[in-house]
Design a protein around this motif. Structure first.
Motif, PDB file in Angstrom:
ATOM      1  N   GLU A 162       0.854  -1.179   0.000  1.00  0.00           N
ATOM      2  CA  GLU A 162       0.000   0.000   0.000  1.00  0.00           C
ATOM      3  C   GLU A 162       0.891   1.229   0.000  1.00  0.00           C
ATOM      4  N   PHE A 163       0.593   2.170  -0.857  1.00  0.00           N
ATOM      5  CA  PHE A 163       1.415   3.360  -1.008  1.00  0.00           C
ATOM      6  C   PHE A 163       0.597   4.566  -0.562  1.00  0.00           C
ATOM      7  N   ILE A 164       0.989   5.181   0.528  1.00  0.00           N
ATOM      8  CA  ILE A 164       0.283   6.343   1.048  1.00  0.00           C
ATOM      9  C   ILE A 164       1.133   7.564   0.746  1.00  0.00           C
ATOM     10  N   ILE A 165       0.574   8.484  -0.030  1.00  0.00           N
ATOM     11  CA  ILE A 165       1.337   9.666  -0.428  1.00  0.00           C
ATOM     12  C   ILE A 165       1.225  10.745   0.654  1.00  0.00           C
ATOM     13  N   ASP A 166       2.287  11.515   0.793  1.00  0.00           N
ATOM     14  CA  ASP A 166       2.264  12.606   1.753  1.00  0.00           C
ATOM     15  C   ASP A 166       1.775  13.889   1.060  1.00  0.00           C
ATOM     16  N   GLN A 167       1.726  14.972   1.804  1.00  0.00           N
ATOM     17  CA  GLN A 167       1.175  16.227   1.288  1.00  0.00           C
ATOM     18  C   GLN A 167       1.961  16.759   0.092  1.00  0.00           C
ATOM     19  N   ASN A 216       0.781   8.598 -10.320  1.00  0.00           N
ATOM     20  CA  ASN A 216       0.737   7.881  -9.044  1.00  0.00           C
ATOM     21  C   ASN A 216       0.773   6.367  -9.234  1.00  0.00           C
ATOM     22  N   MET A 217       1.286   5.916 -10.364  1.00  0.00           N
ATOM     23  CA  MET A 217       1.399   4.482 -10.591  1.00  0.00           C
ATOM     24  C   MET A 217       2.620   3.935  -9.860  1.00  0.00           C
ATOM     25  N   ILE A 218       2.439   2.808  -9.218  1.00  0.00           N
ATOM     26  CA  ILE A 218       3.540   2.192  -8.493  1.00  0.00           C
ATOM     27  C   ILE A 218       4.429   1.449  -9.474  1.00  0.00           C
ATOM     28  N   GLY A 219       5.729   1.603  -9.350  1.00  0.00           N
ATOM     29  CA  GLY A 219       6.673   0.938 -10.241  1.00  0.00           C
ATOM     30  C   GLY A 219       7.253  -0.310  -9.609  1.00  0.00           C
ATOM     31  N   PHE A 220       8.451  -0.655  -9.984  1.00  0.00           N
ATOM     32  CA  PHE A 220       9.115  -1.826  -9.436  1.00  0.00           C
ATOM     33  C   PHE A 220      10.580  -1.485  -9.211  1.00  0.00           C
ATOM     34  N   PHE A 221      11.262  -2.338  -8.493  1.00  0.00           N
ATOM     35  CA  PHE A 221      12.691  -2.126  -8.305  1.00  0.00           C
ATOM     36  C   PHE A 221      13.393  -3.476  -8.349  1.00  0.00           C
ATOM     37  N   LEU A 222      14.663  -3.409  -8.623  1.00  0.00           N
ATOM     38  CA  LEU A 222      15.476  -4.618  -8.688  1.00  0.00           C
ATOM     39  C   LEU A 222      16.054  -4.915  -7.317  1.00  0.00           C
TER      40      LEU A 222
END
Length: 172
Positions: free
Chosen positions: A130-135, A152-158
């Motif tokens: 879950e990604f909660i964005i700050d102000q 606001n799309m969630i990406g990925f990481f290696l």
């Protein structure tokens, strides 16, 4: 009395249909938001009330782009990057230096690469946190949302690179 019951039946049926239609629209809107990052309800409100949020942030966006593309800012940004990546060699291109890092792959890839990547990479986790964005992030999305596709799309990481004996990437 009969007419009153008919009117109540019509009101109940109309209310039921309205609730079902709104429920369906909410489900469709949720799917569109989750998969395409499109909020139909927000677009409808903006359309009916003639509120264009992109115009509200147009001046902020213009100031942001003007400030972030000035030669002074670009030079400052390069100096910061040089400091961060000081252990790596700099690329000299057209008389300007850029911090770069390249890592050669063990295998040679050519397009389309989707078949070749099957054995080269593996997906360890498909669970999206879950990604909660700050102000500040919320303000950035409001300001840049009309110009950045899916801001606001969630990406990925290696997690890691697998290197062979020669230091070339064998997988990730």
């Amino acid at each position: 009395m009969k007419e009153l019951l008919q009117n109540e039946s019509i009101i109940i049926a109309g209310t039921t249909v309205t609730v079902l239609v709104l429920w369906g629209l909410m489900k469709i809107n949720k799917v569109l938001k989750d998969h395409l990052d499109v909020n139909v309800f927000r677009n409808m409100v903006n359309f009916f009330f003639n509120r264009d949020s992109s115009k509200k942030y147009e001046k902020l966006r213009e100031d942001f782009y003007k400030g972030s593309t000035t030669p002074e800012f670009v030079d400052w940004q390069k100096e910061v990057l040089k400091e961060i990546y000081s252990e790596y060699p700099l690329l000299n291109l057209f008389g300007k230096e850029y911090p770069t890092l390249t890592q050669e792959a063990r295998e040679s890839f050519s397009y389309p690469i989707h078949k070749a990547f099957k054995g080269f990479s593996k997906l360890n986790n498909i669970k999206i946190p879950e990604f909660i964005i700050d102000q500040k992030q919320s303000e950035y999305i409001k300001m840049m949302g009309s110009t950045v596709k899916r801001p606001n799309m969630i990406g990925f990481f290696l997690d890691e690179f697998e290197l062979d004996a020669e230091g070339k990437i064998a997988g990730f």
